[in-house]
Design an enzyme around this catalytic site. Sequence first.
Site, PDB file in Angstrom:
ATOM      1  N   TYR A 149       5.491 -42.678 -39.677  1.00 45.30           N
ATOM      2  CA  TYR A 149       6.147 -41.366 -39.636  1.00 45.30           C
ATOM      3  C   TYR A 149       7.101 -41.351 -38.450  1.00 45.30           C
ATOM      4  O   TYR A 149       6.676 -41.469 -37.305  1.00 45.30           O
ATOM      5  CB  TYR A 149       5.126 -40.223 -39.506  1.00 45.30           C
ATOM      6  CG  TYR A 149       5.803 -38.872 -39.555  1.00 45.30           C
ATOM      7  CD1 TYR A 149       6.132 -38.282 -40.777  1.00 45.30           C
ATOM      8  CD2 TYR A 149       6.160 -38.204 -38.385  1.00 45.30           C
ATOM      9  CE1 TYR A 149       6.797 -37.068 -40.834  1.00 45.30           C
ATOM     10  CE2 TYR A 149       6.823 -36.980 -38.437  1.00 45.30           C
ATOM     11  CZ  TYR A 149       7.132 -36.422 -39.654  1.00 45.30           C
ATOM     12  OH  TYR A 149       7.796 -35.214 -39.713  1.00 45.30           O
ATOM     13  N   ASP A 234       8.936 -46.641 -31.742  1.00 42.28           N
ATOM     14  CA  ASP A 234       8.857 -45.178 -31.790  1.00 42.28           C
ATOM     15  C   ASP A 234       7.689 -44.736 -30.914  1.00 42.28           C
ATOM     16  O   ASP A 234       6.527 -44.879 -31.292  1.00 42.28           O
ATOM     17  CB  ASP A 234       8.661 -44.724 -33.237  1.00 42.28           C
ATOM     18  CG  ASP A 234       8.613 -43.202 -33.364  1.00 42.28           C
ATOM     19  OD1 ASP A 234       8.350 -42.531 -32.347  1.00 42.28           O
ATOM     20  OD2 ASP A 234       8.819 -42.702 -34.480  1.00 42.28           O
ATOM     21  N   LYS A 261       8.410 -34.935 -28.110  1.00 49.18           N
ATOM     22  CA  LYS A 261       7.178 -34.174 -27.874  1.00 49.18           C
ATOM     23  C   LYS A 261       7.096 -33.609 -26.447  1.00 49.18           C
ATOM     24  O   LYS A 261       8.007 -32.948 -25.998  1.00 49.18           O
ATOM     25  CB  LYS A 261       5.967 -35.045 -28.188  1.00 49.18           C
ATOM     26  CG  LYS A 261       5.976 -35.603 -29.628  1.00 49.18           C
ATOM     27  CD  LYS A 261       5.460 -34.605 -30.634  1.00 49.18           C
ATOM     28  CE  LYS A 261       5.274 -35.253 -31.994  1.00 49.18           C
ATOM     29  NZ  LYS A 261       5.009 -34.277 -33.042  1.00 49.18           N
TER      30      LYS A 261
HETATM   31  N1  PLP Z   1       8.029 -40.085 -34.537  1.00 54.37           N
HETATM   32  C1  PLP Z   1       6.709 -39.926 -34.440  1.00 54.37           C
HETATM   33  C2  PLP Z   1       5.846 -41.111 -34.161  1.00 54.37           C
HETATM   34  C3  PLP Z   1       6.151 -38.644 -34.565  1.00 54.37           C
HETATM   35  O1  PLP Z   1       4.823 -38.480 -34.485  1.00 54.37           O
HETATM   36  C4  PLP Z   1       6.996 -37.541 -34.792  1.00 54.37           C
HETATM   37  C5  PLP Z   1       6.453 -36.168 -34.943  1.00 54.37           C
HETATM   38  O2  PLP Z   1       5.308 -35.944 -35.213  1.00 54.37           O
HETATM   39  C6  PLP Z   1       8.371 -37.769 -34.893  1.00 54.37           C
HETATM   40  C7  PLP Z   1       8.844 -39.054 -34.743  1.00 54.37           C
HETATM   41  C8  PLP Z   1       9.319 -36.643 -35.162  1.00 54.37           C
HETATM   42  O3  PLP Z   1       9.439 -35.807 -34.066  1.00 54.37           O
HETATM   43  P1  PLP Z   1       9.962 -34.299 -34.278  1.00 54.37           P
HETATM   44  O4  PLP Z   1       8.895 -33.574 -35.019  1.00 54.37           O
HETATM   45  O5  PLP Z   1      10.174 -33.797 -32.893  1.00 54.37           O
HETATM   46  O6  PLP Z   1      11.222 -34.397 -35.043  1.00 54.37           O
END
Ligand code: PLP
Length: 427
Positions: A149, A234, A261
């Site tokens: 994700y 990520d 976050k």
């Molecule tokens: N990447 C990871 C690993 C995440 O857990 C999340 C959100 O939960 C995101 C990207 C996306 O971040 P945002 O919700 O701030 O767009």
Amino acid sequence: SAAEARFIANNPLSKAQHDLAVGTLPGGNTRTLLHTSPFPLTIKQGKDAYVWDIDSHKYVDFVGELSAGLYGHSHPTILRTLTATLSTTGLSLGATTTHEHAHAALLGARFRLARVRMANTGTEANLHALAGARHFTRRRKVVVFSGGYHGAVLSFPEGRPAANCVDAGDFVVVPRYNDLELAREVIMGVGEGELAAVLVEAMQGAGGCIPGTRDFLHGVQAAARERGALFVLDEVMTSRLAPGGLGAAMGLTPDLVTLGKYLGGGLAFGAFGGREDVMAVYDPRVEGSLAHSGTFNNNTLAMCVGHAGLKEVFTEEVCVAFNAKGDAFRERLREVAKGTKLVFTGRGSLIGLHFIEDGEQEITCGEDLAGKERKDLRDLFWFEMLEAGFWTTRRGFVAMILGTPDEELDRFVETVRAFVDRHRGIM
Ligand code: PLP
């Protein structure tokens, strides 16, 4: 179920609010993840490590805004910085500021990034990082992992891009996380000179709090480089797990890293950065560079509050102690759930809860859970934890908050123990 019937009876105002909201928002909702059947609770207030719903129930906040709420709802440093920024600096200034530089410098030092750019969400950070990788390599394809994700329009459940994934045709999905042989096969299988990047989480967060093994992550990094692609880590969810992020703790050396976050102090935030030569694709002094725009990229509130939080509150020492506390908490929960269908995964302050047919089974990727999850037990657990005053995500995720009283952690362990004992026959 009886638990669901009690939920409906106990939450008349949340039910009424949901009935009203469906007339305006599809499903009464603006974040799909937060929808729960038969209706979600409407939360009206947060204070410290607690939240209250509109029927006035008080909960220990274990959702922790899906890890962005690390500081809780009223950390004095966060509130003081917010107020001071509002009264002395103002809102987004439509200009280059010292604040974005200060936060970028701190992020760069902490997460070993030679150059940093700001964004507004983790999704955006990943989109810009991938655009940068594609521009730098002059290639299009990106390898990702099933269960990965990376944002609202960058998710890969069950081995394929979700229906709303952008540029879906450019992604090649490895069908199992933590399977190095398979990952190598997929990476090497992308046509010569076509692979721009491999994008991976060091622990799949939304995918179930499943940590990547050291061998797997190092192997993927090596395979990406062998193929001439960039290794993009990520760390939107995992940067809180170790002082330099989980990648640093694992000894990884990513070309690009994405962040988000809690690093905005609780405000909307994203950032990406890494190698100087790669990030130079975003240098506006260079002919042909990529435009990286965004009205709120350097908004003063997120810059100043995120900076104060990381510098003054979530120091490297606090980060280590906090995650050690999380590890100890998870171990106690595992002890309580031993021999049952309830399994706890994760690392440090991020905890995944799974109900699976065989509780002894190892969980190394989402595919290990396929067809084996006991959603009935998971729902029962969620309803009963709410009744005991614990706010967790329905799908089974706990993101700890700094400053949650130890007595509440103890009480949760005892509540889980009571749950397991009460339902021994079906557990
Ligand atoms: N990447 C990871 C690993 C995440 O857990 C999340 C959100 O939960 C995101 C990207 C996306 O971040 P945002 O919700 O701030 O767009």
